[in-house]
Enzyme design. Structure first.
Site, PDB file in Angstrom:
ATOM      1  N   ARG A 139     -43.290  13.529  -8.127  1.00 35.24           N
ATOM      2  CA  ARG A 139     -44.314  13.919  -9.110  1.00 35.24           C
ATOM      3  C   ARG A 139     -43.740  14.868 -10.169  1.00 35.24           C
ATOM      4  NH1 ARG A 139     -49.428  12.555  -6.687  1.00 35.24           N
ATOM      5  NH2 ARG A 139     -50.319  13.142  -8.657  1.00 35.24           N
ATOM      6  N   ARG A 157     -48.812  17.926 -14.387  1.00 33.68           N
ATOM      7  CA  ARG A 157     -49.565  19.047 -14.967  1.00 33.68           C
ATOM      8  C   ARG A 157     -48.889  20.398 -14.903  1.00 33.68           C
ATOM      9  NH1 ARG A 157     -54.447  17.510 -11.377  1.00 33.68           N
ATOM     10  NH2 ARG A 157     -52.573  16.989 -10.209  1.00 33.68           N
ATOM     11  N   ARG A 213     -50.739  14.434 -22.629  1.00 34.70           N
ATOM     12  CA  ARG A 213     -51.936  13.934 -21.939  1.00 34.70           C
ATOM     13  C   ARG A 213     -53.177  14.141 -22.808  1.00 34.70           C
ATOM     14  NH1 ARG A 213     -56.221  13.296 -19.375  1.00 34.70           N
ATOM     15  NH2 ARG A 213     -56.613  13.815 -17.192  1.00 34.70           N
ATOM     16  N   TYR A 246     -57.261   4.100   0.152  1.00 31.59           N
ATOM     17  CA  TYR A 246     -58.113   4.371  -1.009  1.00 31.59           C
ATOM     18  C   TYR A 246     -59.077   3.218  -1.273  1.00 31.59           C
ATOM     19  CZ  TYR A 246     -55.172   8.396  -2.027  1.00 31.59           C
ATOM     20  OH  TYR A 246     -54.512   9.595  -1.948  1.00 31.59           O
TER      21      TYR A 246
HETATM   22  O1  CP3 Z   1     -43.703  11.970 -11.838  1.00 31.15           O
HETATM   23  C1  CP3 Z   1     -44.013  11.110 -10.990  1.00 31.15           C
HETATM   24  O2  CP3 Z   1     -43.738  11.257  -9.787  1.00 31.15           O
HETATM   25  C2  CP3 Z   1     -44.639   9.806 -11.464  1.00 31.15           C
HETATM   26  C3  CP3 Z   1     -46.036   9.771 -11.438  1.00 31.15           C
HETATM   27  C4  CP3 Z   1     -46.910   9.609 -10.201  1.00 31.15           C
HETATM   28  C5  CP3 Z   1     -48.310   9.890 -10.278  1.00 31.15           C
HETATM   29  N1  CP3 Z   1     -48.876   9.528  -9.095  1.00 31.15           N
HETATM   30  C6  CP3 Z   1     -48.990  10.450 -11.459  1.00 31.15           C
HETATM   31  C7  CP3 Z   1     -50.294  11.130 -11.313  1.00 31.15           C
HETATM   32  C8  CP3 Z   1     -46.668   9.133  -8.907  1.00 31.15           C
HETATM   33  C9  CP3 Z   1     -45.336   8.721  -8.281  1.00 31.15           C
HETATM   34  C10 CP3 Z   1     -47.909   9.082  -8.225  1.00 31.15           C
HETATM   35  C11 CP3 Z   1     -48.055   8.586  -6.841  1.00 31.15           C
HETATM   36  C12 CP3 Z   1     -49.326   8.761  -6.147  1.00 31.15           C
HETATM   37  N2  CP3 Z   1     -50.609   8.711  -6.666  1.00 31.15           N
HETATM   38  C13 CP3 Z   1     -49.444   8.906  -4.749  1.00 31.15           C
HETATM   39  C14 CP3 Z   1     -48.297   8.922  -3.765  1.00 31.15           C
HETATM   40  C15 CP3 Z   1     -47.541  10.175  -3.796  1.00 31.15           C
HETATM   41  C16 CP3 Z   1     -48.298  11.393  -3.355  1.00 31.15           C
HETATM   42  O3  CP3 Z   1     -48.365  12.337  -4.148  1.00 31.15           O
HETATM   43  O4  CP3 Z   1     -48.764  11.391  -2.221  1.00 31.15           O
HETATM   44  C17 CP3 Z   1     -50.832   9.008  -4.440  1.00 31.15           C
HETATM   45  C18 CP3 Z   1     -51.444   9.202  -3.070  1.00 31.15           C
HETATM   46  C19 CP3 Z   1     -51.549   8.872  -5.670  1.00 31.15           C
HETATM   47  C20 CP3 Z   1     -53.028   8.852  -5.859  1.00 31.15           C
HETATM   48  C21 CP3 Z   1     -53.479   9.934  -6.769  1.00 31.15           C
HETATM   49  N3  CP3 Z   1     -53.283   9.970  -8.145  1.00 31.15           N
HETATM   50  C22 CP3 Z   1     -54.219  11.102  -6.439  1.00 31.15           C
HETATM   51  C23 CP3 Z   1     -54.641  11.458  -5.019  1.00 31.15           C
HETATM   52  C24 CP3 Z   1     -54.437  11.811  -7.623  1.00 31.15           C
HETATM   53  C25 CP3 Z   1     -55.264  13.065  -7.801  1.00 31.15           C
HETATM   54  C26 CP3 Z   1     -54.606  14.261  -7.276  1.00 31.15           C
HETATM   55  C27 CP3 Z   1     -53.484  14.705  -8.184  1.00 31.15           C
HETATM   56  O5  CP3 Z   1     -52.361  14.853  -7.694  1.00 31.15           O
HETATM   57  O6  CP3 Z   1     -53.767  14.887  -9.369  1.00 31.15           O
HETATM   58  C28 CP3 Z   1     -53.815  11.108  -8.682  1.00 31.15           C
HETATM   59  C29 CP3 Z   1     -53.753  11.488 -10.110  1.00 31.15           C
HETATM   60  C30 CP3 Z   1     -52.414  11.609 -10.733  1.00 31.15           C
HETATM   61  N4  CP3 Z   1     -51.369  10.761 -10.530  1.00 31.15           N
HETATM   62  C31 CP3 Z   1     -52.017  12.583 -11.694  1.00 31.15           C
HETATM   63  C32 CP3 Z   1     -50.695  12.295 -12.057  1.00 31.15           C
HETATM   64  C33 CP3 Z   1     -49.831  13.001 -13.074  1.00 31.15           C
HETATM   65  C34 CP3 Z   1     -52.885  13.686 -12.250  1.00 31.15           C
HETATM   66  C35 CP3 Z   1     -53.765  13.139 -13.338  1.00 31.15           C
HETATM   67  C36 CP3 Z   1     -53.944  14.064 -14.515  1.00 31.15           C
HETATM   68  O7  CP3 Z   1     -53.004  14.202 -15.323  1.00 31.15           O
HETATM   69  O8  CP3 Z   1     -55.031  14.613 -14.615  1.00 31.15           O
END
Ligand code: CP3
Length: 345
Positions: free
Chosen positions: A25, A29, A38, A152
């Site tokens: 990740r 943010r 964003r 999910y």
């Molecule tokens: O930089 C990176 O690693 C690439 C981007 C990436 C995102 N999500 C962007 C994101 C990756 C690899 C993921 C994977 C992801 N998404 C997983 C597996 C890895 C992990 O962290 O367990 C899972 C379970 C998700 C599902 C998901 N997406 C959740 C639960 C959430 C909300 C919680 C959170 O972390 O914000 C997201 C949203 C999300 N995915 C954001 C980002 C940058 C935040 C959105 C925003 O900018 O408001």
């Protein structure tokens, strides 16, 4: 297979002159630069995922700012579920309006023949990034593991225990199996499409795989993840498989057949490597909250993990899970610098 990238060499267990490092990740943010991009256009997170120019820009940000050794495509594990016919929103956690509960729901799911068309923004971002990076850093493509995606799709949102999916799994195996087969096939096409578009490594996130007991993992997860990994066009493309909380069942997780295993911080990396043997590389496993600690503490923790690994080849430094949104970016920069300096041959 020869390559110039330390990251790819480490995936194959080849010697490197310093340990490669990236952060799960790493685009997100905690970076003000991410928040700026964003906010452009006032769109949602999904709008950002679907805008190749901006998605490529936020993928590149951590490469410039942190000096990490690999880039990861900016997207989300859940975006390929949309073309299966499920409406997706982020508020900011993911929400599916109509979760999967019945065989009619599963039958209605589409497995797109052509993923490059179904999520055309994904190959578009990958192609842009390959041009932007030239030979600077390798690009990691990714997807969710079938079980984590099913969590999910059946729960409809995040959860501590994903009890809806586990209830389905225990009480109606044919329904669970039908769902998992469809997700696995979608995933196979989706990840092969990313390889075809230019992804140089694939990471599969099984964030919730560790919710299961080892014998349940063997029955309810392993067959599908093996089918997925076996179905990838992996010639020259390392596959990384990360199971959060997989530390109590590493022998089973290894049977999935990936080239690299991601470890979280609940295991001692050296002991995990002793158990796994030297035919699989590992990636991990700093507790993400250590990035809130003072700089000297971060350095000691980096050194501790490097010492646990010793001089075994096949090691990629990473966090044990995603970087947290309130981490000071300078601490992430410091961590990367420590890994490079302390491991330099
Ligand atoms: O930089 C990176 O690693 C690439 C981007 C990436 C995102 N999500 C962007 C994101 C990756 C690899 C993921 C994977 C992801 N998404 C997983 C597996 C890895 C992990 O962290 O367990 C899972 C379970 C998700 C599902 C998901 N997406 C959740 C639960 C959430 C909300 C919680 C959170 O972390 O914000 C997201 C949203 C999300 N995915 C954001 C980002 C940058 C935040 C959105 C925003 O900018 O408001």
């Amino acid at each position: 297979m020869t390559t110039e990238y330390n990251f790819i060499k480490a995936c194959w267990g080849q010697p490197v002159d310093r340990v490669p490092v990236w952060l799960m990740r790493q685009a997100g943010r905690y970076l003000k630069q991410y928040k700026e991009v964003r906010a452009q256009g006032g769109g949602t997170f999904l709008d950002l995922c679907k805008d190749p120019a901006r998605a490529a820009e936020v993928t590149i940000q951590p490469i410039d700012l942190l000096d990490v050794d690999a880039a990861i495509l900016f997207s989300d594990i859940l975006t390929p579920i949309e073309p299966m016919g499920m409406k997706l929103d982020f508020v900011p956690g993911p929400v599916f309006e109509n979760p999967i509960r019945t065989i009619a729901d599963v039958d209605a799911l589409v497995v797109p023949e052509n993923m490059a068309e179904a999520v055309s923004y994904v190959p578009a971002i990958i192609k842009r990034l390959r041009v932007a990076f030239e030979n600077r850093v390798p690009l990691i493509g990714f997807g969710g593991a079938p079980f984590t995606l099913a969590c999910y799709m059946v729960e409809g949102k995040g959860s501590k225990d994903f009890a809806s999916l586990k209830q389905m799994m225990y009480s109606d195996f044919p329904l669970y199996d039908a769902l998992m087969q469809k997700i696995t096939e979608m995933d196979r096409r989706y990840l092969n499409m990313q390889i075809e578009a230019g992804a140089q490594t694939i990471q599969i996130f099984d964030t919730w795989g560790g919710l299961l007991a080892p014998h349940d993992y063997e029955r309810y997860i392993l067959p599908y993840i093996q089918q997925l990994i076996n179905g990838l066009n992996r010639d020259g493309i390392p596959i990384i498989y990360f199971v959060k909380h997989g530390g109590t069942m590493l022998e089973l997780v290894k049977e999935a057949g990936s080239d690299v295993l991601g470890l979280d911080w609940h295991v001692n990396l050296g002991k995990a490597r002793d158990l796994l043997g030297n035919d699989v590389a590992v990636q991990g496993n700093l507790d993400p909250t250590v990035l809130y600690a003072p700089k000297e503490y971060i350095e000691k923790e980096v050194q501790r993990i490097l010492d646990e690994n010793g001089d075994r080849p096949g090691f990629i430094f990473n966090l044990g899970h995603g970087i947290l949104p309130t981490v000071p970016p300078e601490n992430a920069i410091h961590m990367v610098e420590c890994v490079h300096r302390l491991s330099q041959k």
